[in-house]
Design an enzyme around this catalytic site. Structure first.
Site, PDB file in Angstrom:
ATOM      1  CD  GLU A 139       1.099  45.627  36.056  1.00 35.33           C
ATOM      2  OE1 GLU A 139       0.735  45.356  37.210  1.00 35.33           O
ATOM      3  OE2 GLU A 139       0.555  45.131  35.052  1.00 35.33           O
TER       4      GLU A 139
HETATM    5  C1  LIG Z   1       9.112  45.109  42.989  1.00 39.16           C
HETATM    6  C2  LIG Z   1       8.242  44.185  42.235  1.00 39.16           C
HETATM    7  C3  LIG Z   1       6.861  44.304  42.327  1.00 39.16           C
HETATM    8  C4  LIG Z   1       6.047  43.411  41.645  1.00 39.16           C
HETATM    9  N1  LIG Z   1       4.680  43.462  41.813  1.00 39.16           N
HETATM   10  C5  LIG Z   1       3.915  42.455  41.334  1.00 39.16           C
HETATM   11  C6  LIG Z   1       2.544  42.337  41.677  1.00 39.16           C
HETATM   12  O1  LIG Z   1       1.985  43.183  42.379  1.00 39.16           O
HETATM   13  N2  LIG Z   1       1.835  41.271  41.215  1.00 39.16           N
HETATM   14  C7  LIG Z   1       2.407  40.316  40.424  1.00 39.16           C
HETATM   15  O2  LIG Z   1       1.716  39.382  40.045  1.00 39.16           O
HETATM   16  N3  LIG Z   1       3.709  40.399  40.050  1.00 39.16           N
HETATM   17  C8  LIG Z   1       4.479  41.435  40.494  1.00 39.16           C
HETATM   18  N4  LIG Z   1       5.809  41.510  40.172  1.00 39.16           N
HETATM   19  C9  LIG Z   1       6.368  40.519  39.272  1.00 39.16           C
HETATM   20  C10 LIG Z   1       6.726  41.107  37.917  1.00 39.16           C
HETATM   21  O3  LIG Z   1       5.570  41.420  37.188  1.00 39.16           O
HETATM   22  C11 LIG Z   1       7.643  40.114  37.201  1.00 39.16           C
HETATM   23  O4  LIG Z   1       8.888  40.167  37.873  1.00 39.16           O
HETATM   24  C12 LIG Z   1       7.820  40.426  35.732  1.00 39.16           C
HETATM   25  O5  LIG Z   1       6.616  40.209  35.039  1.00 39.16           O
HETATM   26  C13 LIG Z   1       8.911  39.585  35.095  1.00 39.16           C
HETATM   27  O6  LIG Z   1       8.778  38.234  35.419  1.00 39.16           O
HETATM   28  P1  LIG Z   1      10.048  37.434  36.008  1.00 39.16           P
HETATM   29  O7  LIG Z   1      10.587  38.248  37.121  1.00 39.16           O
HETATM   30  O8  LIG Z   1       9.651  36.062  36.290  1.00 39.16           O
HETATM   31  O9  LIG Z   1      11.101  37.495  34.852  1.00 39.16           O
HETATM   32  P2  LIG Z   1      11.216  36.419  33.667  1.00 39.16           P
HETATM   33  O10 LIG Z   1       9.891  36.179  33.072  1.00 39.16           O
HETATM   34  O11 LIG Z   1      11.990  35.261  34.156  1.00 39.16           O
HETATM   35  O12 LIG Z   1      12.085  37.247  32.611  1.00 39.16           O
HETATM   36  C14 LIG Z   1      13.527  37.307  32.654  1.00 39.16           C
HETATM   37  C15 LIG Z   1      13.998  37.974  31.357  1.00 39.16           C
HETATM   38  O13 LIG Z   1      13.573  37.186  30.245  1.00 39.16           O
HETATM   39  C16 LIG Z   1      12.838  37.984  29.344  1.00 39.16           C
HETATM   40  N5  LIG Z   1      11.771  37.184  28.736  1.00 39.16           N
HETATM   41  C17 LIG Z   1      10.959  36.289  29.322  1.00 39.16           C
HETATM   42  N6  LIG Z   1      10.064  35.819  28.457  1.00 39.16           N
HETATM   43  C18 LIG Z   1      10.279  36.458  27.291  1.00 39.16           C
HETATM   44  C19 LIG Z   1       9.675  36.435  26.007  1.00 39.16           C
HETATM   45  N7  LIG Z   1       8.617  35.658  25.758  1.00 39.16           N
HETATM   46  N8  LIG Z   1      10.165  37.249  25.053  1.00 39.16           N
HETATM   47  C20 LIG Z   1      11.230  38.039  25.287  1.00 39.16           C
HETATM   48  N9  LIG Z   1      11.841  38.098  26.463  1.00 39.16           N
HETATM   49  C21 LIG Z   1      11.371  37.329  27.466  1.00 39.16           C
HETATM   50  C22 LIG Z   1      12.287  39.134  30.171  1.00 39.16           C
HETATM   51  O14 LIG Z   1      11.997  40.279  29.368  1.00 39.16           O
HETATM   52  C23 LIG Z   1      13.422  39.360  31.148  1.00 39.16           C
HETATM   53  O15 LIG Z   1      14.386  40.204  30.578  1.00 39.16           O
HETATM   54  C24 LIG Z   1       6.625  42.419  40.814  1.00 39.16           C
HETATM   55  C25 LIG Z   1       8.014  42.330  40.703  1.00 39.16           C
HETATM   56  C26 LIG Z   1       8.820  43.181  41.417  1.00 39.16           C
HETATM   57  C27 LIG Z   1      10.314  43.000  41.325  1.00 39.16           C
END
Ligand SMILES: Cc1cc2nc3c(=O)[nH]c(=O)nc-3n(C[C@H](O)[C@H](O)[C@H](O)COP(=O)(O)OP(=O)(O)OC[C@H]3O[C@@H](n4cnc5c(N)ncnc54)[C@H](O)[C@@H]3O)c2cc1C
Length: 594
Positions: A438
């Site tokens: 989220e």
């Molecule tokens: C168990 C689980 C359930 C989930 N459920 C859902 C769901 O129901 N629906 C759905 O759509 N998604 C879902 N997700 C996805 C989840 O919302 C994302 O994993 C999350 O938003 C982070 O995206 P990412 O994993 O691609 O990380 P990334 O975006 O790749 O981020 C990696 C790191 O970079 C940092 N970062 C990235 N961009 C920035 C920025 N602009 N400024 C500062 N720091 C930044 C982040 O804070 C993080 O530390 C789920 C994930 C998990 C693991």
């Protein structure tokens, strides 16, 4: 380990800090009397304690399982979900016209807290469905509302939120899923969504996916994203279930925590296109999804509170039971570890942070109710601004502190905390996702700095700080409360300096400001949580003087508020220094030096 809902504290916060009677006076909230709210909370506590909590540990040991595109949930989940729906718990805060109870968020919030304390994995399914309902209530057509919402509320169907794709996580501008208009009002959806919570399961007869996708020729970036309803089973005109739609669950993830909650990879359109219908207007999908996300972000903040409470209850029970070392002041033999000052410090830090987080979240819920139900436009607007400032803090701060609190829960157990059978480790593992999904803490902090602070020149933040200072002034005259007032006053000053720094430097030194964004979010949580604890202390002192109510509860509240002021609030001063003076240090090392 069983779960006993902390009803006394919940009712205290609801009535004395969040102002249930003021919410009850809002048009449309007439049914939410303090008596009704108490009865609902008691019944919910019973249901969560007896039906949902006992499934928590088993779900961790026997996670949801995938085979041939189907997901079987953990033992007991299906039956518990049936009971959950039948008892009406999905509908607490949703409209009466669709079978809900139409109660304010302030009454729903403790119910959400209890469900999540009982079982985070189970509670995620209703959490996502709540968000789906909110999005459809805001942007859906009457027909869409009539088709879906009553079925969500009864627990017949559930909802999901489909944003994430392999290349699009925090940055939704990168969403590539396509939606092609068919000319008959429907669209064909093609693409892959990953990490979809309860994207497939066996607890409901239909699963309704809300999917972000791009129509042909849509503008690049976030301005070209639309929102679609894509049900697992198509819905006939009479509301009955039709053909299986072209959306398949190709796998579920193996995870660190919340293992019972299936996290699905969904493949849309591999066999000709998944049929979807547009929600609202094309290219406004992200705007609608933000409605859902705001509700879900707040609820994930509550998850942080919930898992912390569960870990605290278990830690207290263990600390009373485990006998080790003599009492420092002397004892005939070894004593329960709760006598050791450091164990007391750990338990107090867990307790104080939980109570502060609960108070801040419930106060936020009450402001959301005022923003929603008040008949006065100015009141609606000011409360909405207050609520929107608080959402990233409730989400970011509370979930970050849940890592600390659940980790401390492990520490209280010593070696047994590291052993799975006690269950303490599960809370720690389960909590770890909360600052990630989220929107990560950094994404919440970006929101706090950019949209919630810099955009209005710090006006809302300063309005809140002015309210904190009012509390300081009220407490100063009372000798017992003056030390709390002093700490709160200096932390409010520090927060104001940070707001000034953010507003003053966001244009000239944007990277340094954003280097301090997460510390600013955590600091705001500490100060505003401390503010609520100070307000709680004032109420407790008044009640004690008047000899009203449960004296032991109020004495404990005063002691906990004093602990927060002395042990947690001073963190605000360190955050101030790190934010205002430390931005360059974060950025000093060139990328190639890592
Ligand atoms: C168990 C689980 C359930 C989930 N459920 C859902 C769901 O129901 N629906 C759905 O759509 N998604 C879902 N997700 C996805 C989840 O919302 C994302 O994993 C999350 O938003 C982070 O995206 P990412 O994993 O691609 O990380 P990334 O975006 O790749 O981020 C990696 C790191 O970079 C940092 N970062 C990235 N961009 C920035 C920025 N602009 N400024 C500062 N720091 C930044 C982040 O804070 C993080 O530390 C789920 C994930 C998990 C693991």
């Amino acid at each position: 380990m069983s779960y006993t809902a902390p009803l006394k504290d919940m009712l205290f916060v609801m009535n004395e800090l969040a102002g249930l009677s003021a919410v009850n006076a809002l048009p449309g909230c007439e049914d939410a009397t303090p008596e009704t709210a108490e009865a609902i909370l008691e019944e919910n506590a019973r249901f969560c304690g007896e039906v949902i909590a006992p499934l928590n540990h088993g779900g961790d040991k026997e996670p949801s399982a995938w085979a041939d595109g189907r997901v079987t949930t953990s033992p007991g989940f299906k039956e518990a979900f049936r009971q959950f729906g039948e008892a009406g718990w999905q509908g607490v805060q949703h409209p009466v016209e669709f079978g809900g109870q139409g109660l304010p968020k302030l009454v729903a919030t403790p119910c959400i807290e209890m469900l999540n304390s009982a079982n985070l994995s189970f509670a995620l399914c209703p959490l996502l469905t709540d968000g789906t309902i909110e999005a459809l209530m805001t942007a859906g057509t009457l027909q869409q509302k009539e088709t879906y919402i009553a079925n969500f509320i009864s627990g017949k169907w559930t909802g999901t939120m489909n944003l994430t794709e392999p290349q699009a996580g925090s940055d939704l501008a990168l969403v590539r899923t396509r939606a092609v208009p068919e000319g008959d009002g429907t669209y064909k959806v093609f693409g892959t969504k990953i990490f979809i919570t309860y994207g497939e399961h066996d607890m409901a007869e239909n699963i309704v996916h809300l999917v972000l996708a791009r129509t042909p020729n849509a503008p690049e970036g976030v301005k070209g994203i639309s929102l679609f309803i894509v049900p697992k089973f198509l819905v006939n005109a009479d509301g009955s279930l039709g053909a299986r739609n072209d959306v398949q669950c190709v796998s579920i993830e193996h995870k660190l925590g919340i293992k019972a909650s299936p996290t699905a990879v969904l493949q849309f359109g591999d066999h000709g296109g998944a049929i979807g219908t547009l929600v609202g207007e094309e290219n406004r999908g992200l705007e609608y999804m933000f409605i859902m996300m705001n509700a879900a972000r707040f609820a994930v903040g509550i998850q942080g509170l919930s898992v912390s409470e569960r870990a605290y209850q278990q830690a207290v029970a263990y600390a009373r039971d485990r006998v080790q070392s003599r009492d420092l002041a002397g004892s005939p033999g070894p004593v329960a570890i709760i006598h050791q000052p450091d164990v007391r410090r750990m338990l107090m830090s867990m307790r104080a942070q939980i109570e502060a987080a609960r108070a801040l979240a419930y106060v936020a819920a009450a402001t959301s109710d005022a923003a929603h139900f008040s008949d006065d436009e100015a009141t609606r607007k000011s409360n909405q601004a207050f609520y929107e400032y608080l959402v990233p803090i409730v989400k970011g701060w509370t979930t970050e502190l849940s890592i600390d609190v659940t980790s401390t829960g492990v520490q209280v157990h010593g070696g047994m905390g590291f052993i799975e059978e006690t269950g303490a480790a599960q809370y720690y593992r389960d909590a770890r996702i909360l600052p990630i999904y989220e929107g990560t803490t950094a994404i919440q902090a970006n929101d706090l700095v950019g949209r919630k602070t810099a955009r209005d020149g710090g006006a809302v933040a300063k309005g809140i700080i002015a309210q904190v200072r009012k509390t300081v002034a009220e407490l100063q005259g009372d000798a017992a409360l003056a030390p709390i007032a002093a700490r709160l006053g200096e932390s409010a000053d520090a927060l104001e300096q940070v707001v000034d720094y953010v507003v003053g430097n966001v244009k000239s030194d944007i990277k340094a400001v954003f280097a301090g964004s997460v510390p600013y979010l955590k600091m705001a949580g500490v100060v505003l949580g401390g503010w609520q604890m100070a307000r709680a202390a004032a109420v407790a002192a008044t009640k004690l003087k008047a000899g009203e109510g449960d004296g032991k509860f109020y004495e404990a509240k005063l002691a906990t508020a004093r602990f927060f002021a002395d042990q947690i609030l001073p963190q605000a001063l360190a955050y101030r220094t790190a934010i205002v003076e430390g931005g360059q240090a974060v950025l000093a090392l060139p990328e190639d030096q890592f």
